[in-house]
Design a protein around this motif. Structure first.
Motif, PDB file in Angstrom:
ATOM      1  N   VAL A  35       2.284  -3.808  -4.735  1.00 53.30           N
ATOM      2  CA  VAL A  35       3.645  -3.352  -5.052  1.00 53.30           C
ATOM      3  C   VAL A  35       3.866  -1.894  -4.694  1.00 53.30           C
ATOM      4  CG1 VAL A  35       5.353  -3.069  -6.890  1.00 53.30           C
ATOM      5  CG2 VAL A  35       3.783  -5.016  -6.941  1.00 53.30           C
ATOM      6  N   THR A  36       2.954  -1.032  -5.117  1.00 46.87           N
ATOM      7  CA  THR A  36       3.160   0.408  -5.010  1.00 46.87           C
ATOM      8  C   THR A  36       2.142   1.036  -4.063  1.00 46.87           C
ATOM      9  OG1 THR A  36       1.806   0.623  -7.008  1.00 46.87           O
ATOM     10  CG2 THR A  36       4.198   0.694  -7.283  1.00 46.87           C
ATOM     11  N   PRO A  37       2.489   2.171  -3.435  1.00 46.87           N
ATOM     12  CA  PRO A  37       1.540   2.847  -2.540  1.00 46.87           C
ATOM     13  C   PRO A  37       0.461   3.578  -3.331  1.00 46.87           C
ATOM     14  CG  PRO A  37       3.543   4.136  -2.741  1.00 46.87           C
ATOM     15  CD  PRO A  37       3.801   2.848  -3.481  1.00 46.87           C
ATOM     16  N   ASP A  38      -0.540   4.056  -2.616  1.00 56.33           N
ATOM     17  CA  ASP A  38      -1.535   4.956  -3.192  1.00 56.33           C
ATOM     18  C   ASP A  38      -0.891   6.338  -3.235  1.00 56.33           C
ATOM     19  OD1 ASP A  38      -3.597   6.643  -3.816  1.00 56.33           O
ATOM     20  OD2 ASP A  38      -4.994   5.858  -2.324  1.00 56.33           O
ATOM     21  N   HIS A  39      -0.382   6.718  -4.401  1.00 55.66           N
ATOM     22  CA  HIS A  39       0.359   7.971  -4.496  1.00 55.66           C
ATOM     23  C   HIS A  39      -0.537   9.197  -4.275  1.00 55.66           C
ATOM     24  CE1 HIS A  39       4.240   6.337  -5.790  1.00 55.66           C
ATOM     25  NE2 HIS A  39       3.551   5.436  -6.471  1.00 55.66           N
ATOM     26  N   VAL A  40      -1.843   9.033  -4.442  1.00 55.61           N
ATOM     27  CA  VAL A  40      -2.756  10.151  -4.212  1.00 55.61           C
ATOM     28  C   VAL A  40      -3.056  10.304  -2.724  1.00 55.61           C
ATOM     29  CG1 VAL A  40      -5.069  11.047  -4.704  1.00 55.61           C
ATOM     30  CG2 VAL A  40      -3.742   9.947  -6.521  1.00 55.61           C
ATOM     31  N   ASN A  41      -3.094   9.172  -2.010  1.00 50.48           N
ATOM     32  CA  ASN A  41      -3.334   9.191  -0.566  1.00 50.48           C
ATOM     33  C   ASN A  41      -2.222   8.400   0.127  1.00 50.48           C
ATOM     34  OD1 ASN A  41      -6.209  10.427  -0.351  1.00 50.48           O
ATOM     35  ND2 ASN A  41      -6.399   8.865  -1.949  1.00 50.48           N
ATOM     36  N   PRO A  42      -0.995   8.909   0.118  1.00 49.08           N
ATOM     37  CA  PRO A  42       0.140   8.121   0.626  1.00 49.08           C
ATOM     38  C   PRO A  42       0.060   7.833   2.117  1.00 49.08           C
ATOM     39  CG  PRO A  42       0.791  10.397   0.180  1.00 49.08           C
ATOM     40  CD  PRO A  42      -0.581  10.235  -0.387  1.00 49.08           C
ATOM     41  N   GLU A  43      -0.752   8.611   2.838  1.00 46.04           N
ATOM     42  CA  GLU A  43      -0.873   8.376   4.277  1.00 46.04           C
ATOM     43  C   GLU A  43      -1.779   7.189   4.586  1.00 46.04           C
ATOM     44  OE1 GLU A  43      -4.632  10.301   3.228  1.00 46.04           O
ATOM     45  OE2 GLU A  43      -2.560  10.515   2.571  1.00 46.04           O
ATOM     46  N   ALA A  44      -2.453   6.643   3.546  1.00 42.11           N
ATOM     47  CA  ALA A  44      -3.421   5.561   3.751  1.00 42.11           C
ATOM     48  C   ALA A  44      -2.965   4.326   2.980  1.00 42.11           C
ATOM     49  CB  ALA A  44      -4.811   6.002   3.273  1.00 42.11           C
ATOM     50  N   PRO A  45      -2.245   3.414   3.618  1.00 39.04           N
ATOM     51  CA  PRO A  45      -1.726   2.248   2.903  1.00 39.04           C
ATOM     52  C   PRO A  45      -2.839   1.321   2.432  1.00 39.04           C
ATOM     53  CG  PRO A  45      -1.372   2.026   5.266  1.00 39.04           C
ATOM     54  CD  PRO A  45      -1.865   3.422   5.032  1.00 39.04           C
ATOM     55  N   TRP A  46      -2.563   0.630   1.298  1.00 40.81           N
ATOM     56  CA  TRP A  46      -3.521  -0.356   0.805  1.00 40.81           C
ATOM     57  C   TRP A  46      -3.672  -1.475   1.835  1.00 40.81           C
ATOM     58  CZ3 TRP A  46      -5.778   1.761  -3.061  1.00 40.81           C
ATOM     59  CH2 TRP A  46      -5.079   2.441  -4.055  1.00 40.81           C
ATOM     60  N   PRO A  47      -4.863  -2.017   1.978  1.00 40.14           N
ATOM     61  CA  PRO A  47      -4.993  -3.221   2.808  1.00 40.14           C
ATOM     62  C   PRO A  47      -4.367  -4.413   2.084  1.00 40.14           C
ATOM     63  CG  PRO A  47      -7.065  -2.749   1.691  1.00 40.14           C
ATOM     64  CD  PRO A  47      -6.142  -1.595   1.381  1.00 40.14           C
ATOM     65  N   ALA A  48      -3.805  -5.345   2.818  1.00 40.95           N
ATOM     66  CA  ALA A  48      -3.331  -6.578   2.196  1.00 40.95           C
ATOM     67  C   ALA A  48      -4.521  -7.265   1.535  1.00 40.95           C
ATOM     68  CB  ALA A  48      -2.712  -7.484   3.243  1.00 40.95           C
ATOM     69  N   ILE A  49      -4.290  -7.782   0.332  1.00 38.66           N
ATOM     70  CA  ILE A  49      -5.395  -8.382  -0.410  1.00 38.66           C
ATOM     71  C   ILE A  49      -5.999  -9.547   0.369  1.00 38.66           C
ATOM     72  CG2 ILE A  49      -5.939  -9.686  -2.509  1.00 38.66           C
ATOM     73  CD1 ILE A  49      -3.927  -7.814  -3.957  1.00 38.66           C
ATOM     74  N   GLU A  50      -5.162 -10.311   1.061  1.00 40.12           N
ATOM     75  CA  GLU A  50      -5.684 -11.419   1.858  1.00 40.12           C
ATOM     76  C   GLU A  50      -6.593 -10.902   2.979  1.00 40.12           C
ATOM     77  OE1 GLU A  50      -2.593 -10.967   0.954  1.00 40.12           O
ATOM     78  OE2 GLU A  50      -2.348 -12.635  -0.466  1.00 40.12           O
ATOM     79  N   ARG A  51      -6.186  -9.795   3.604  1.00 39.34           N
ATOM     80  CA  ARG A  51      -7.011  -9.228   4.663  1.00 39.34           C
ATOM     81  C   ARG A  51      -8.314  -8.678   4.095  1.00 39.34           C
ATOM     82  NH1 ARG A  51      -9.352  -9.890   9.077  1.00 39.34           N
ATOM     83  NH2 ARG A  51     -10.248  -7.989   9.945  1.00 39.34           N
ATOM     84  N   LEU A  52      -8.230  -8.043   2.940  1.00 43.61           N
ATOM     85  CA  LEU A  52      -9.436  -7.517   2.309  1.00 43.61           C
ATOM     86  C   LEU A  52     -10.391  -8.656   1.973  1.00 43.61           C
ATOM     87  CD1 LEU A  52     -10.771  -4.923   1.239  1.00 43.61           C
ATOM     88  CD2 LEU A  52      -9.702  -5.378  -0.966  1.00 43.61           C
ATOM     89  N   GLY A  53      -9.832  -9.775   1.523  1.00 39.90           N
ATOM     90  CA  GLY A  53     -10.674 -10.935   1.244  1.00 39.90           C
ATOM     91  C   GLY A  53     -11.362 -11.447   2.492  1.00 39.90           C
ATOM     92  N   ALA A  54     -10.631 -11.439   3.601  1.00 34.93           N
ATOM     93  CA  ALA A  54     -11.213 -11.906   4.864  1.00 34.93           C
ATOM     94  C   ALA A  54     -12.330 -10.974   5.325  1.00 34.93           C
ATOM     95  CB  ALA A  54     -10.124 -12.010   5.917  1.00 34.93           C
ATOM     96  N   GLU A  55     -12.111  -9.669   5.239  1.00 30.90           N
ATOM     97  CA  GLU A  55     -13.141  -8.712   5.647  1.00 30.90           C
ATOM     98  C   GLU A  55     -14.368  -8.819   4.737  1.00 30.90           C
ATOM     99  OE1 GLU A  55     -11.267  -4.914   5.591  1.00 30.90           O
ATOM    100  OE2 GLU A  55     -10.260  -5.191   7.516  1.00 30.90           O
ATOM    101  N   THR A  56     -14.117  -9.055   3.463  1.00 29.67           N
ATOM    102  CA  THR A  56     -15.222  -9.232   2.521  1.00 29.67           C
ATOM    103  C   THR A  56     -16.024 -10.471   2.875  1.00 29.67           C
ATOM    104  OG1 THR A  56     -13.938  -8.132   0.773  1.00 29.67           O
ATOM    105  CG2 THR A  56     -15.780  -9.509   0.080  1.00 29.67           C
ATOM    106  N   ALA A  57     -15.314 -11.564   3.202  1.00 26.80           N
ATOM    107  CA  ALA A  57     -15.994 -12.806   3.570  1.00 26.80           C
ATOM    108  C   ALA A  57     -16.804 -12.638   4.847  1.00 26.80           C
ATOM    109  CB  ALA A  57     -14.975 -13.924   3.730  1.00 26.80           C
ATOM    110  N   GLU A  58     -16.275 -11.881   5.798  1.00 26.74           N
ATOM    111  CA  GLU A  58     -16.997 -11.642   7.052  1.00 26.74           C
ATOM    112  C   GLU A  58     -18.320 -10.921   6.804  1.00 26.74           C
ATOM    113  OE1 GLU A  58     -14.187  -9.528   9.391  1.00 26.74           O
ATOM    114  OE2 GLU A  58     -12.865 -11.260   9.677  1.00 26.74           O
ATOM    115  N   ALA A  59     -18.376 -10.165   5.706  1.00 22.87           N
ATOM    116  CA  ALA A  59     -19.616  -9.471   5.336  1.00 22.87           C
ATOM    117  C   ALA A  59     -20.507 -10.338   4.448  1.00 22.87           C
ATOM    118  CB  ALA A  59     -19.285  -8.162   4.626  1.00 22.87           C
ATOM    119  N   GLY A  60     -20.116 -11.610   4.254  1.00 22.80           N
ATOM    120  CA  GLY A  60     -20.940 -12.532   3.476  1.00 22.80           C
ATOM    121  C   GLY A  60     -20.721 -12.477   1.980  1.00 22.80           C
ATOM    122  N   LYS A  61     -19.626 -11.832   1.542  1.00 23.18           N
ATOM    123  CA  LYS A  61     -19.340 -11.706   0.112  1.00 23.18           C
ATOM    124  C   LYS A  61     -18.018 -12.392  -0.216  1.00 23.18           C
ATOM    125  CE  LYS A  61     -22.964  -9.036   0.065  1.00 23.18           C
ATOM    126  NZ  LYS A  61     -24.267  -9.599  -0.353  1.00 23.18           N
TER     127      LYS A  61
END
Length: 654
Positions: A310-336
């Motif tokens: 919903v909301t940006p990282d207000h401390v690091n606004p230049e660095a958007p959060w990864p989509a949770i689905e994408r983060l899940g995919a990257e995690t799975a690619e690492a075997g987790k």
């Protein structure tokens, strides 16, 4: 597991500074897996920046602002609720409140705004807003208000699930002129360490960590980590260590500073894991190192921190959060596999009375599963709505192969081997593809054992009384002095009514009656004998399935005879089989909480074993999902399995 992490402080420090990086990373990854398996956790959060005002002037920060004409110093209660409700609608479970350190000590505008809102201090207003969000949305607040007194920490403890302050660095040198913390009184390491210490004394699950790349040396990073480790060793309250890499931001004094390299970041993560060992939760924000999920995991992290849809990282606004689905995919690619947690980590959620205020403890119990991770649906047995489709993981992305440890356990089980406690716990903890493999193996075993036949019996339950002098903490059936206001009126069926209901069941095609009730203070063993004789006299062919081990124990005691003799009399009176109820969970650690005055584990097992020995078969049951955990389920199953090996008298498991 032997290795560098077992060394003492001075030896470990020397090893971290002088050992080859690949060796550090390899051991850190092994420690991570030993402590957390294939799980990578995260919290689904909404970010609430209560105020951007701050009395500190850190030279890398774009979060802090000065008062601006026409701009409110603080979010209003309505604005706070609007953000929280948007987070709730998006499935968030954490409300992360972030704010500057005590801006009222520097700015008149902050003091005026607080006065208009009706509060004296920023932290007082923060506590009120945490309470508001908790009450109106159910989101569990986590607060990062900076340096605090014990009184302030305790006030926030009543309305938050966790708190935090980044140590950032333990080096006073960085507070000197020319350093990144010059002019920031709240960044002095001694003050921040004192806040962390007070949080430990007050039993607050606490987040801390270090910020790397702001001018500190590797030796100073280790100083900070060892300082945090010393506090955690004393109080056990530091729930996670964040290793955050500095990102240069425009419009700051450090805009031209060199950011730490990936090699530097993974070295620091590995050092953190080796210092804190397998159990600590170590986090590195994924939005600050995009595309490097595998490297960060292999360096030793087990958590991605709070991710907001919903909301940006207000401390690091230049660095958007990864989509949770994408983060899940990257995690799975690492075997987790990605697993959702609350703002408090599982080990704290599993001890709610120790770590949370009463209202928070209740909310945590309702929001967590048996392992202390977040529940991602609110369905429960008994609700009228349709259960959700089974969710194997947080996202559709799961590792490509089944965990070899799970596969090995399943092979052993399918070959008829005995599973130990730890192996059974591991099966109960399976998620994602591992979960699917457990279900598939169970279904295959069912097919081999009984084929496709699904059996049932036409039965009538007759609960002859709901009056009971036992005090089970989960029961809304019994009526006693402690339960007068619970649903239903007290009743005690006459013998004639019990027989009438049995006859009615027979007339409708029923072949069995199941008889159970509360432990009425006036009942004796003769009561149970009389019920059996009366039903058999009226219906000789009716099967009587009756009396839990608790009723058997109570009945024998009232007659002053051994359980074996009482069971023999019941069998002669017409009792056919016994229900294996009153078992709940056969582990006294659990029973001492939920039913302390009931038969204990050994007494339950002794009654059932004796029933088998006199020729009465029984069912067996488990009632789980309250204060129990997978280890208790494993112990329960092992005890039933051993009993079945000894007697062969259990007909089914419910």
């Amino acid at each position: 597991m032997d290795g560098l992490h077992t060394l003492g402080g001075a030896q470990l420090r020397h090893a971290l500074l002088h050992s080859p990086a690949p060796a550090l990373l390899q051991e850190a990854a092994a420690l991570r897996d030993a402590g957390h398996g294939n799980r990578m956790s995260y919290s689904r959060k909404v970010f609430i920046p209560l105020t951007h005002l701050c009395r500190d002037v850190c030279h890398y920060c774009t979060f802090a602002e000065t008062p601006q004409p026409g701009k409110a110093a603080y979010l209003s209660p309505d604005e706070v609720l609007a953000i929280a409700r948007a987070g709730k609608a998006a499935g968030c479970q954490e409300a992360l409140f972030t704010l500057g350190d005590k801006p009222e000590l520097r700015y008149q505008a902050a003091r005026d705004a607080l006065q208009e809102l009706g509060y004296e201090t920023t932290i007082e207003y923060l506590a009120a807003m945490c309470a508001l969000v908790l009450r109106e949305t159910g989101l569990l607040p986590h607060a990062n208000p900076g340096v605090m007194s014990g009184e302030e920490i305790e006030a926030l403890r009543q309305v938050t699930v966790s708190q935090g302050i980044m140590l950032e660095s333990a080096s006073p040198r960085l507070c000197q002129k020319g350093g990144p913390h010059y002019g920031s009184p709240d960044k002095h390491p001694a003050l921040r360490l004192e806040t962390i210490l007070l949080a430990g004394e007050l039993k607050v699950p606490f987040t801390s960590g270090i910020l790397i790349g702001i001018g500190e040396t590797r030796e100073e990073r280790l100083d900070a980590l060892f300082a945090l480790k010393a506090l955690h060793d004393c109080y056990g309250h530091i729930q996670e260590i964040i290793v955050q890499n500095f990102r240069a931001k425009a419009d700051t004094r450090m805009r031209d500073a060199v950011e730490p390299s990936l090699d530097d970041l993974v070295w620091t993560i590995a050092a953190t894991r080796l210092i804190f060992g397998p159990g600590m939760n170590i986090q590195c924000p994924p939005n600050l190192s995009p595309g490097e999920a595998r490297a960060l995991i292999e360096a030793g992290i087990n958590d991605w921190g709070g991710i907001s849809p919903v909301t940006p990282d207000h401390v690091n606004p230049e660095a958007p959060w990864p989509a949770i689905e994408r983060l899940g995919a990257e995690t799975a690619e690492a075997g987790k596999i990605l697993v959702r947690r609350l703002a408090a980590y599982p080990s704290y959620c599993l001890q709610p009375d120790q770590w949370f205020a009463p209202e928070i403890a209740t909310a945590v119990r309702r929001a967590t599963d048996a392992e202390g991770f977040a529940r991602i649906d609110d369905w429960a047995p008994g609700l009228s709505r349709t259960p959700p489709e089974r969710v194997a993981s947080e996202t559709i992305a799961v590792p490509a192969i089944v965990d070899p440890a799970i596969a090995s356990i399943l092979d052993r089980a399918m070959a008829g081997g005995d599973l130990g406690e730890a192996q059974i716990v591991q099966l109960f903890s399976a998620r994602g593809r591992d979960f699917d493999a457990v279900c598939a193996a169970a279904d295959e075993l069912r097919q081999v054992t009984v084929g496709d036949a699904v059996t049932y019996t036409v039965n009538r339950n007759i609960n002859y009384t709901n009056i009971c002098y036992f005090r089970c903490g989960f029961c809304a059936f019994s009526k006693g002095k402690m339960s007068e206001r619970l649903r239903g009126a007290p009743y005690d069926l006459a013998l004639e009514e019990i027989v009438r209901r049995a006859e009615e069941a027979w007339a409708r095609g029923g072949g069995e009656v199941c008889l159970q009730g509360g432990i009425h203070p006036s009942y004796t063993g003769n009561t149970y004998l009389g019920i059996c004789r009366a039903i058999k006299a009226a219906l000789p062919e009716m099967h009587i399935h009756a009396f839990s081990p608790l009723e058997i124990s109570q009945g024998a005691s009232t007659l002053g005879i051994p359980v074996r003799e009482f069971l023999t009399q019941l069998k002669e009176a017409g009792l056919g089989t016994l229900p294996g109820t009153a078992a709940e969970v056969l582990d006294d650690e659990v029973r001492n909480i939920i039913c302390p005055d009931k038969v204990n584990t050994q007494q339950w097992l002794d009654v059932v074993r004796t029933a088998h020995e006199v020729g009465l078969r029984t069912t067996s049951t488990i009632m789980f999902g309250h204060v129990d955990r997978p280890i208790h389920w494993a112990r329960h199953l092992i005890r039933l399995r051993e009993l079945q090996w000894q007697t062969g008298g259990i007909t089914e498991f419910v």
